[in-house]
Every structure is written in structure tokens, then in C-alpha cells.
Design a protein around this motif. Structure first.
Motif, PDB file in Angstrom:
ATOM      1  N   ARG A 179       0.820  -1.208   0.000  1.00 38.36           N
ATOM      2  CA  ARG A 179       0.000   0.000   0.000  1.00 38.36           C
ATOM      3  C   ARG A 179       0.858   1.265   0.000  1.00 38.36           C
ATOM      4  O   ARG A 179       1.902   1.327   0.642  1.00 38.36           O
ATOM      5  CB  ARG A 179      -0.922   0.012   1.224  1.00 38.36           C
ATOM      6  CG  ARG A 179      -2.174  -0.814   1.052  1.00 38.36           C
ATOM      7  CD  ARG A 179      -2.997  -0.916   2.308  1.00 38.36           C
ATOM      8  NE  ARG A 179      -2.885   0.261   3.164  1.00 38.36           N
ATOM      9  CZ  ARG A 179      -3.325   0.300   4.422  1.00 38.36           C
ATOM     10  NH1 ARG A 179      -3.868  -0.785   4.959  1.00 38.36           N
ATOM     11  NH2 ARG A 179      -3.205   1.380   5.145  1.00 38.36           N
ATOM     12  N   LEU A 180       0.368   2.270  -0.705  1.00 33.64           N
ATOM     13  CA  LEU A 180       1.108   3.521  -0.876  1.00 33.64           C
ATOM     14  C   LEU A 180       1.458   4.162   0.458  1.00 33.64           C
ATOM     15  O   LEU A 180       2.570   4.668   0.648  1.00 33.64           O
ATOM     16  CB  LEU A 180       0.273   4.488  -1.728  1.00 33.64           C
ATOM     17  CG  LEU A 180       0.898   5.850  -2.037  1.00 33.64           C
ATOM     18  CD1 LEU A 180       2.160   5.682  -2.871  1.00 33.64           C
ATOM     19  CD2 LEU A 180      -0.102   6.739  -2.765  1.00 33.64           C
ATOM     20  N   ASP A 181       0.524   4.134   1.405  1.00 35.45           N
ATOM     21  CA  ASP A 181       0.757   4.812   2.689  1.00 35.45           C
ATOM     22  C   ASP A 181       1.750   4.074   3.584  1.00 35.45           C
ATOM     23  O   ASP A 181       2.143   4.594   4.630  1.00 35.45           O
ATOM     24  CB  ASP A 181      -0.577   5.002   3.435  1.00 35.45           C
ATOM     25  CG  ASP A 181      -1.312   3.690   3.649  1.00 35.45           C
ATOM     26  OD1 ASP A 181      -1.364   2.889   2.705  1.00 35.45           O
ATOM     27  OD2 ASP A 181      -1.845   3.476   4.753  1.00 35.45           O
ATOM     28  N   LEU A 182       2.186   2.882   3.166  1.00 33.87           N
ATOM     29  CA  LEU A 182       3.112   2.099   3.988  1.00 33.87           C
ATOM     30  C   LEU A 182       4.507   2.018   3.394  1.00 33.87           C
ATOM     31  O   LEU A 182       5.405   1.439   4.000  1.00 33.87           O
ATOM     32  CB  LEU A 182       2.574   0.674   4.174  1.00 33.87           C
ATOM     33  CG  LEU A 182       1.186   0.539   4.808  1.00 33.87           C
ATOM     34  CD1 LEU A 182       0.809  -0.927   4.934  1.00 33.87           C
ATOM     35  CD2 LEU A 182       1.138   1.224   6.170  1.00 33.87           C
ATOM     36  N   ARG A 183       4.719   2.614   2.229  1.00 34.70           N
ATOM     37  CA  ARG A 183       5.994   2.416   1.539  1.00 34.70           C
ATOM     38  C   ARG A 183       7.161   3.154   2.170  1.00 34.70           C
ATOM     39  O   ARG A 183       8.315   2.878   1.858  1.00 34.70           O
ATOM     40  CB  ARG A 183       5.856   2.815   0.055  1.00 34.70           C
ATOM     41  CG  ARG A 183       4.973   1.853  -0.703  1.00 34.70           C
ATOM     42  CD  ARG A 183       4.677   2.295  -2.115  1.00 34.70           C
ATOM     43  NE  ARG A 183       3.539   1.535  -2.650  1.00 34.70           N
ATOM     44  CZ  ARG A 183       2.890   1.849  -3.746  1.00 34.70           C
ATOM     45  NH1 ARG A 183       3.260   2.905  -4.462  1.00 34.70           N
ATOM     46  NH2 ARG A 183       1.863   1.124  -4.154  1.00 34.70           N
ATOM     47  N   ASN A 184       6.874   4.094   3.075  1.00 36.17           N
ATOM     48  CA  ASN A 184       7.950   4.801   3.767  1.00 36.17           C
ATOM     49  C   ASN A 184       8.254   4.193   5.136  1.00 36.17           C
ATOM     50  O   ASN A 184       9.079   4.720   5.870  1.00 36.17           O
ATOM     51  CB  ASN A 184       7.588   6.286   3.935  1.00 36.17           C
ATOM     52  CG  ASN A 184       7.557   7.008   2.601  1.00 36.17           C
ATOM     53  OD1 ASN A 184       8.346   6.702   1.702  1.00 36.17           O
ATOM     54  ND2 ASN A 184       6.647   7.964   2.465  1.00 36.17           N
ATOM     55  N   ASP A 185       7.575   3.114   5.464  1.00 31.46           N
ATOM     56  CA  ASP A 185       7.802   2.439   6.744  1.00 31.46           C
ATOM     57  C   ASP A 185       8.764   1.268   6.517  1.00 31.46           C
ATOM     58  O   ASP A 185       8.388   0.257   5.943  1.00 31.46           O
ATOM     59  CB  ASP A 185       6.462   1.938   7.309  1.00 31.46           C
ATOM     60  CG  ASP A 185       6.632   1.213   8.644  1.00 31.46           C
ATOM     61  OD1 ASP A 185       7.773   1.167   9.158  1.00 31.46           O
ATOM     62  OD2 ASP A 185       5.622   0.704   9.169  1.00 31.46           O
ATOM     63  N   PRO A 186      10.006   1.394   6.941  1.00 29.46           N
ATOM     64  CA  PRO A 186      11.000   0.338   6.661  1.00 29.46           C
ATOM     65  C   PRO A 186      10.620  -1.013   7.248  1.00 29.46           C
ATOM     66  O   PRO A 186      10.934  -2.055   6.677  1.00 29.46           O
ATOM     67  CB  PRO A 186      12.294   0.883   7.279  1.00 29.46           C
ATOM     68  CG  PRO A 186      11.855   1.941   8.244  1.00 29.46           C
ATOM     69  CD  PRO A 186      10.589   2.512   7.696  1.00 29.46           C
ATOM     70  N   ASN A 187       9.927  -1.022   8.408  1.00 28.62           N
ATOM     71  CA  ASN A 187       9.520  -2.290   9.014  1.00 28.62           C
ATOM     72  C   ASN A 187       8.510  -3.019   8.126  1.00 28.62           C
ATOM     73  O   ASN A 187       8.580  -4.239   7.938  1.00 28.62           O
ATOM     74  CB  ASN A 187       8.912  -2.048  10.397  1.00 28.62           C
ATOM     75  CG  ASN A 187       9.944  -1.567  11.401  1.00 28.62           C
ATOM     76  OD1 ASN A 187      11.105  -1.961  11.344  1.00 28.62           O
ATOM     77  ND2 ASN A 187       9.522  -0.707  12.312  1.00 28.62           N
ATOM     78  N   THR A 188       7.565  -2.263   7.577  1.00 29.86           N
ATOM     79  CA  THR A 188       6.552  -2.868   6.721  1.00 29.86           C
ATOM     80  C   THR A 188       7.177  -3.373   5.427  1.00 29.86           C
ATOM     81  O   THR A 188       6.850  -4.465   4.949  1.00 29.86           O
ATOM     82  CB  THR A 188       5.439  -1.849   6.408  1.00 29.86           C
ATOM     83  OG1 THR A 188       4.897  -1.359   7.634  1.00 29.86           O
ATOM     84  CG2 THR A 188       4.324  -2.495   5.602  1.00 29.86           C
ATOM     85  N   VAL A 189       8.077  -2.578   4.852  1.00 32.29           N
ATOM     86  CA  VAL A 189       8.755  -3.007   3.625  1.00 32.29           C
ATOM     87  C   VAL A 189       9.534  -4.290   3.877  1.00 32.29           C
ATOM     88  O   VAL A 189       9.512  -5.220   3.065  1.00 32.29           O
ATOM     89  CB  VAL A 189       9.695  -1.898   3.109  1.00 32.29           C
ATOM     90  CG1 VAL A 189      10.562  -2.407   1.963  1.00 32.29           C
ATOM     91  CG2 VAL A 189       8.895  -0.680   2.662  1.00 32.29           C
ATOM     92  N   ARG A 190      10.182  -4.375   5.041  1.00 34.02           N
ATOM     93  CA  ARG A 190      10.958  -5.565   5.375  1.00 34.02           C
ATOM     94  C   ARG A 190      10.051  -6.783   5.519  1.00 34.02           C
ATOM     95  O   ARG A 190      10.367  -7.871   5.042  1.00 34.02           O
ATOM     96  CB  ARG A 190      11.746  -5.331   6.667  1.00 34.02           C
ATOM     97  CG  ARG A 190      12.717  -6.452   7.018  1.00 34.02           C
ATOM     98  CD  ARG A 190      13.758  -5.989   8.028  1.00 34.02           C
ATOM     99  NE  ARG A 190      13.147  -5.490   9.240  1.00 34.02           N
ATOM    100  CZ  ARG A 190      13.214  -4.220   9.634  1.00 34.02           C
ATOM    101  NH1 ARG A 190      13.843  -3.331   8.881  1.00 34.02           N
ATOM    102  NH2 ARG A 190      12.659  -3.833  10.755  1.00 34.02           N
TER     103      ARG A 190
END
Length: 333
Positions: A44-55
Motif C-alpha cells: 500500500r502507498l501509505d506504507l511504503r515509507n515504513d522500513p519495518n513494513t517493507v521488510r
């Protein structure tokens, strides 16, 4: 939201959205090179700046690519485009098991066993690779038009070798299928998956989940305080041997459950046998208490961390951080 016609990495042309989750959106797409339909899961677009979520999203791809099984949704490709993480998966045309139960209930006992055998075979494959699904529920199980079953969404599955991440990661799981130890904030094990499998079997046999409540917290409490109602209370025609599979899989104490999925599958396979017609009802040997009483604090949405906010889910879903002293169920949604 990606528009129809857009080609991810110039290859996967979006047709239409087909699903939304707490972490990603899923689209039906056409693979322009191999000329086949695929499902594209996009962070999701709103989560792409969260490194934990990307990981976590990348870990989903890594963990699932290890699994090659006819009852597990296949992963075809993993990539990134303009900071957009995506996973390309097998597209399963059909419905999820939740919808299947609604449309086909009551389901013949032998068909229930056939469905569960496929699910158990898939989970056994994952466990053989030291991957715990942690979020097994009918909404994550797809039934294609031929009646074949495929498990999807290993988004919160973590290899057991990643012990540090296991202790600190925030996990999601539908509260109706949540094991007592997960509800209490303890680390999930393979036997936690077995509990969820027992609840799925319960729903296949009765058309309902064993515990309902006004909130996710109240349902979670029932998982570790209340015994799962006998399925024979709902349908006395269910053989005792088949009910025993549900009772053993959903024992409050993990030590009372099946020690492995393969053993549960073998027990289920013979549950309609005439030789087990007079089997006594399974009764756990130990008390259902799992240890010290753990406090569930008042929920404070304003106090959630960024990661918690990113992983808020629907009313039927629990967001449950595990920390180094996993004694509190800090947040349920």
C-alpha cells in the motif's frame, strides 16, 4: 490504487483490483510475456515509507518462494518499481473458503475431510520449511472452480530461524481463529497453527465459529478461558472420532494438541471409519490454564506506534505486538 491498463515493470498489465489487506492491495493482471493471468500484490502507498513494513513484505516473498506445493499459491516474481514493492502470484479463480462454506453448507463429512486433507498437506509443507503461517483462516484459503484448495497470504509467516524477529515483530491474525497462546501475547509455534486448523474444521462442520463477542478483545479472551463447544452439540450425527479431532486440535494447552500436522492428518483420515465408531470423547489431561493471568490494558488508539497504525485491520482481526516479555496483549483490533 493502480489504474487498469498500467503495466507494472512493463510486464504485468493491471486488469482490475481483486482484494485489499492490511498491508497490500491485490490486482488481477495479464502477464504480457507468458500470456497468462496473474495476481499482483502491491504494498500500500501509505506504507511504503515504513522500513519495518517493507521488510515484512519482502520477507513474505522470500518465505513463500521456498514453498512449492499444489495446495499453496505459487509465487512467480518479486520486484520493485519506483519504490513500489510487488509480488506476482498464481491467480486462483474461485472463492475463499469462508464464502464456500456459506454457499455449500451443510458440507458432507467426507468432503470436509477432503478439504482439510489438502489444507493440512499445505501446512505440513510450510512447517517442514520451519515456516509458521500464524494467520490460518478460511479467508486465506482459496477454493478453485474444480474444488481444489490453495492457501494464500504468508504475509505474516516468519521462518523459525529468524528468532529475533519472531520476538519483536507485530503479528496480525483473525481473532476468531487465534490460538490461546497468541491471544495472551506469547510466541506462536507450529501447534498454534494446529489450533487454527481445528477452528477451521469446526467451522466446516457447523457453519459457524465457536466464539463470538462484542469486540475482538472479548473473543480473544474466550479462546483462553472457554472450552470450544462440542460440534456434536450442533450436529449429533457427527461421529465422535471426528469431533475428537476438533477437540484435540483446539486444546487450550499446546502440549495437549497434536504434536504435528501429519499426525492430525492421519487421525482425521480415519475419523469416519467403522472401527472408530465407539471411540470415547477426547478429554484433555491437564487444566486449561496456560499460566499466570495476563492483563489486557485499555486500548488507546492515540498511543499506537507508526507500525501499529500501519497494521490496523478490520473488526474481525487482531493486531498483537510481541515483545521481549510477551505477557501483555497490548492491542487488539
Amino acid at each position: 490504487m493502480m489504474e487498469p491498463g498500467y503495466a507494472v515493470s512493463g510486464r504485468y498489465q493491471i486488469i482490475r483490483p481483486i482484494g485489499e489487506g492490511g498491508m497490500a492491495n491485490v490486482y488481477l493482471a495479464q502477464d504480457l510475456i507468458l500470456d497468462r493471468q496473474v495476481a499482483v500484490k502491491v504494498l500500500r502507498l501509505d506504507l511504503r515509507n515504513d522500513p519495518n513494513t517493507v521488510r515484512r513484505f519482502k520477507r513474505e516473498a522470500l518465505s513463500t518462494t521456498e514453498l512449492n506445493h499444489p495446495n499453496i499459491v505459487s509465487i512467480y516474481d518479486v520486484g520493485e518499481e519506483n519504490s513500489m514493492q510487488y509480488i506476482v502470484m498464481e491467480y486462483v479463480q474461485g472463492a475463499d473458503l469462508k464464502k464456500y462454506i456459506v454457499e455449500h453448507f451443510p458440507i458432507p463429512y467426507q468432503r470436509v475431510i477432503d478439504i482439510m486433507a489438502q489444507i493440512l498437506s499445505a501446512v505440513q509443507n510450510a512447517h517442514d520449511h520451519n515456516i509458521i503461517h500464524r494467520d490460518l483462516k478460511p479467508q486465506n484459503i482459496l477454493v478453485d472452480e474444480a474444488g481444489n484448495v490453495k492457501i494464500s497470504d504468508f504475509g505474516i509467516a516468519i521462518a523459525l530461524s529468524e528468532t529475533a524477529m519472531t520476538q519483536t515483530n507485530t503479528l496480525l491474525g483473525s481473532v476468531h481463529y487465534l490460538s490461546p497462546e497468541q491471544a495472551r501475547g506469547s510466541m506462536a509455534t507450529k501447534r498454534s497453527d494446529i489450533y487454527s486448523l481445528g477452528i477451521i474444521l469446526y467451522e466446516l462442520l457447523t457453519g459457524m465459529v465457536p466464539f463470538e463477542g462484542e469486540s475482538a478483545v472479548s473473543i480473544a479472551i474466550k479462546h483462553f478461558q472457554n472450552e470450544v463447544p462440542p460440534v456434536r452439540n450442533y450436529d449429533p450425527r457427527i461421529p465422535q472420532a471426528l469431533e475428537n479431532v476438533v477437540l484435540k486440535a483446539t486444546a487450550k494447552d499446546p502440549d495437549e494438541r497434536y504434536s504435528g500436522v501429519k499426525i492430525m492428518a492421519a487421525d482425521l483420515a480415519t475419523s469416519l471409519s467403522a472401527s472408530r465408531a465407539h471411540e470415547p470423547k477426547f478429554v484433555p489431561n491437564k487444566a486449561s490454564d496456560l499460566g499466570e493471568t495476563k492483563v489486557i490494558p485499555a486500548l488507546d488508539p492515540e498511543g499506537l506506534t507508526q507500525t501499529d497504525q500501519a497494521e490496523q485491520v478490520t473488526e474481525a482481526t487482531a493486531a498483537k505486538p510481541l515483545n521481549q516479555t510477551p505477557k501483555k496483549l497490548r492491542s487488539l483490533r
